[in-house]
Design a protein around this motif. Sequence first.
Motif, PDB file in Angstrom:
ATOM      1  N   UNK A 158       0.836  -1.204   0.000  1.00 42.35           N
ATOM      2  CA  UNK A 158       0.000   0.000   0.000  1.00 42.35           C
ATOM      3  C   UNK A 158       0.870   1.254   0.000  1.00 42.35           C
ATOM      4  N   UNK A 159       1.900   1.276   0.839  1.00 35.76           N
ATOM      5  CA  UNK A 159       2.812   2.424   0.867  1.00 35.76           C
ATOM      6  C   UNK A 159       3.562   2.531  -0.458  1.00 35.76           C
ATOM      7  N   UNK A 160       3.895   1.394  -1.031  1.00 31.10           N
ATOM      8  CA  UNK A 160       4.561   1.361  -2.338  1.00 31.10           C
ATOM      9  C   UNK A 160       3.729   2.088  -3.389  1.00 31.10           C
ATOM     10  N   UNK A 161       2.425   1.835  -3.419  1.00 33.31           N
ATOM     11  CA  UNK A 161       1.584   2.491  -4.418  1.00 33.31           C
ATOM     12  C   UNK A 161       1.416   3.978  -4.139  1.00 33.31           C
ATOM     13  N   UNK A 162       1.428   4.372  -2.880  1.00 41.42           N
ATOM     14  CA  UNK A 162       1.430   5.799  -2.575  1.00 41.42           C
ATOM     15  C   UNK A 162       2.703   6.440  -3.123  1.00 41.42           C
ATOM     16  N   UNK A 163       3.833   5.772  -2.896  1.00 49.32           N
ATOM     17  CA  UNK A 163       5.107   6.309  -3.374  1.00 49.32           C
ATOM     18  C   UNK A 163       5.133   6.388  -4.896  1.00 49.32           C
ATOM     19  N   UNK A 164       4.628   5.357  -5.564  1.00 54.22           N
ATOM     20  CA  UNK A 164       4.618   5.352  -7.036  1.00 54.22           C
ATOM     21  C   UNK A 164       3.751   6.486  -7.580  1.00 54.22           C
ATOM     22  N   UNK A 165       2.553   6.649  -7.042  1.00 55.95           N
ATOM     23  CA  UNK A 165       1.655   7.680  -7.574  1.00 55.95           C
ATOM     24  C   UNK A 165       2.173   9.077  -7.278  1.00 55.95           C
ATOM     25  N   UNK A 166       2.739   9.296  -6.079  1.00 57.52           N
ATOM     26  CA  UNK A 166       3.295  10.622  -5.794  1.00 57.52           C
ATOM     27  C   UNK A 166       4.497  10.904  -6.695  1.00 57.52           C
ATOM     28  N   UNK A 167       5.316   9.871  -6.931  1.00 59.49           N
ATOM     29  CA  UNK A 167       6.445  10.049  -7.840  1.00 59.49           C
ATOM     30  C   UNK A 167       5.999  10.328  -9.263  1.00 59.49           C
ATOM     31  N   UNK A 168       4.960   9.632  -9.718  1.00 56.46           N
ATOM     32  CA  UNK A 168       4.417   9.890 -11.048  1.00 56.46           C
ATOM     33  C   UNK A 168       3.933  11.329 -11.170  1.00 56.46           C
ATOM     34  N   UNK A 169       3.326  11.831 -10.094  1.00 59.10           N
ATOM     35  CA  UNK A 169       2.842  13.211 -10.124  1.00 59.10           C
ATOM     36  C   UNK A 169       3.990  14.198 -10.315  1.00 59.10           C
ATOM     37  N   UNK A 170       5.082  13.988  -9.589  1.00 51.35           N
ATOM     38  CA  UNK A 170       6.232  14.876  -9.724  1.00 51.35           C
ATOM     39  C   UNK A 170       6.878  14.749 -11.101  1.00 51.35           C
ATOM     40  N   UNK A 171       6.947  13.531 -11.617  1.00 56.59           N
ATOM     41  CA  UNK A 171       7.515  13.334 -12.956  1.00 56.59           C
ATOM     42  C   UNK A 171       6.659  14.034 -14.011  1.00 56.59           C
ATOM     43  N   UNK A 172       5.345  13.918 -13.867  1.00 54.56           N
ATOM     44  CA  UNK A 172       4.463  14.590 -14.806  1.00 54.56           C
ATOM     45  C   UNK A 172       4.639  16.094 -14.763  1.00 54.56           C
ATOM     46  N   UNK A 173       4.796  16.623 -13.554  1.00 58.14           N
ATOM     47  CA  UNK A 173       5.003  18.065 -13.405  1.00 58.14           C
ATOM     48  C   UNK A 173       6.308  18.505 -14.063  1.00 58.14           C
ATOM     49  N   UNK A 174       7.289  17.608 -14.082  1.00 61.61           N
ATOM     50  CA  UNK A 174       8.587  17.929 -14.690  1.00 61.61           C
ATOM     51  C   UNK A 174       8.565  17.766 -16.206  1.00 61.61           C
ATOM     52  N   UNK A 175       7.439  17.288 -16.749  1.00 63.93           N
ATOM     53  CA  UNK A 175       7.324  17.184 -18.195  1.00 63.93           C
ATOM     54  C   UNK A 175       7.435  15.783 -18.751  1.00 63.93           C
ATOM     55  N   UNK A 176       7.525  14.776 -17.882  1.00 65.12           N
ATOM     56  CA  UNK A 176       7.567  13.400 -18.371  1.00 65.12           C
ATOM     57  C   UNK A 176       6.220  13.071 -19.015  1.00 65.12           C
ATOM     58  N   UNK A 177       6.257  12.445 -20.178  1.00 64.33           N
ATOM     59  CA  UNK A 177       5.058  12.240 -20.976  1.00 64.33           C
ATOM     60  C   UNK A 177       4.198  11.075 -20.531  1.00 64.33           C
ATOM     61  N   UNK A 178       3.019  11.009 -21.145  1.00 61.17           N
ATOM     62  CA  UNK A 178       2.018  10.003 -20.776  1.00 61.17           C
ATOM     63  C   UNK A 178       2.510   8.588 -21.030  1.00 61.17           C
ATOM     64  N   UNK A 179       3.216   8.381 -22.137  1.00 62.54           N
ATOM     65  CA  UNK A 179       3.671   7.033 -22.466  1.00 62.54           C
ATOM     66  C   UNK A 179       4.593   6.477 -21.380  1.00 62.54           C
ATOM     67  N   UNK A 180       5.503   7.312 -20.905  1.00 64.04           N
ATOM     68  CA  UNK A 180       6.428   6.862 -19.864  1.00 64.04           C
ATOM     69  C   UNK A 180       5.697   6.646 -18.550  1.00 64.04           C
ATOM     70  N   UNK A 181       4.798   7.557 -18.191  1.00 67.71           N
ATOM     71  CA  UNK A 181       4.046   7.393 -16.948  1.00 67.71           C
ATOM     72  C   UNK A 181       3.162   6.154 -16.995  1.00 67.71           C
ATOM     73  N   UNK A 182       2.608   5.860 -18.166  1.00 67.07           N
ATOM     74  CA  UNK A 182       1.808   4.643 -18.320  1.00 67.07           C
ATOM     75  C   UNK A 182       2.675   3.408 -18.121  1.00 67.07           C
TER      76      UNK A 182
END
Length: 210
Positions: A158-182
């Motif tokens: 459960x904590x792992x998925x919190x970490x993954x989603x929060x990290x994805x949010x920061x990556x998206x904010x930095x400009x990482x694209x949808x394909x990579x986030x997917x």
Amino acid sequence: MARPRKFVESDVVSSAGEVFAVHGLAAATLDDLVRATGLGKQSLYNAFGGKRELFLRALSEDRAEATRAVSEALGHDDASPLERIRGHMLTMAIEFSSSDRRVSLTTRALVESTGEEDPLSTVTKAGIDQLAGVYAQCLEHAREQGEIPADANVQSLAVYFVAITRGMELLGRAGVGRAVLTAVALDALRVLHGQAMPVPNRTPGSSLSS
């Protein structure tokens, strides 16, 4: 004597939250908050106690909304637990790759938290615990239905998925694209089945923004 100006606290907190989400607690100024809320500095102090207190109030509201959103995403009974998590993760990949999406206050607080025993760290940790609790409930259902191994550590996952989603949010904010986030989202799901994550074959010139 002039009447005290009336205002709706929830509206002020929401407007302040937008400022804090963009600038963070340290960089947001009282002038920024005055412009966003329409209240004078003294009124902000009288009503909320100061910038830090207003940030904590906005953070609590953001935490409640984030928990509600994840609960709704994982709470549908028309799909299996893992299907719900998969749909949620793929939705996050889309939302986080949006160019106009701001970072949530929950994630902003994670970045600014010192880890010390202060109100900011306490509220931030409580938010993480709440989100992890929602994931844990869904993962427990997955274990009961045999979708993940019986000896799976639901709490750490459960904590792992919190970490993954929060990290994805920061990556998206930095400009990482949808394909990579997917791809990140799908690789995260493979962990539930005990599968090793493949090493991506990146072509020359490929970019995280794709």
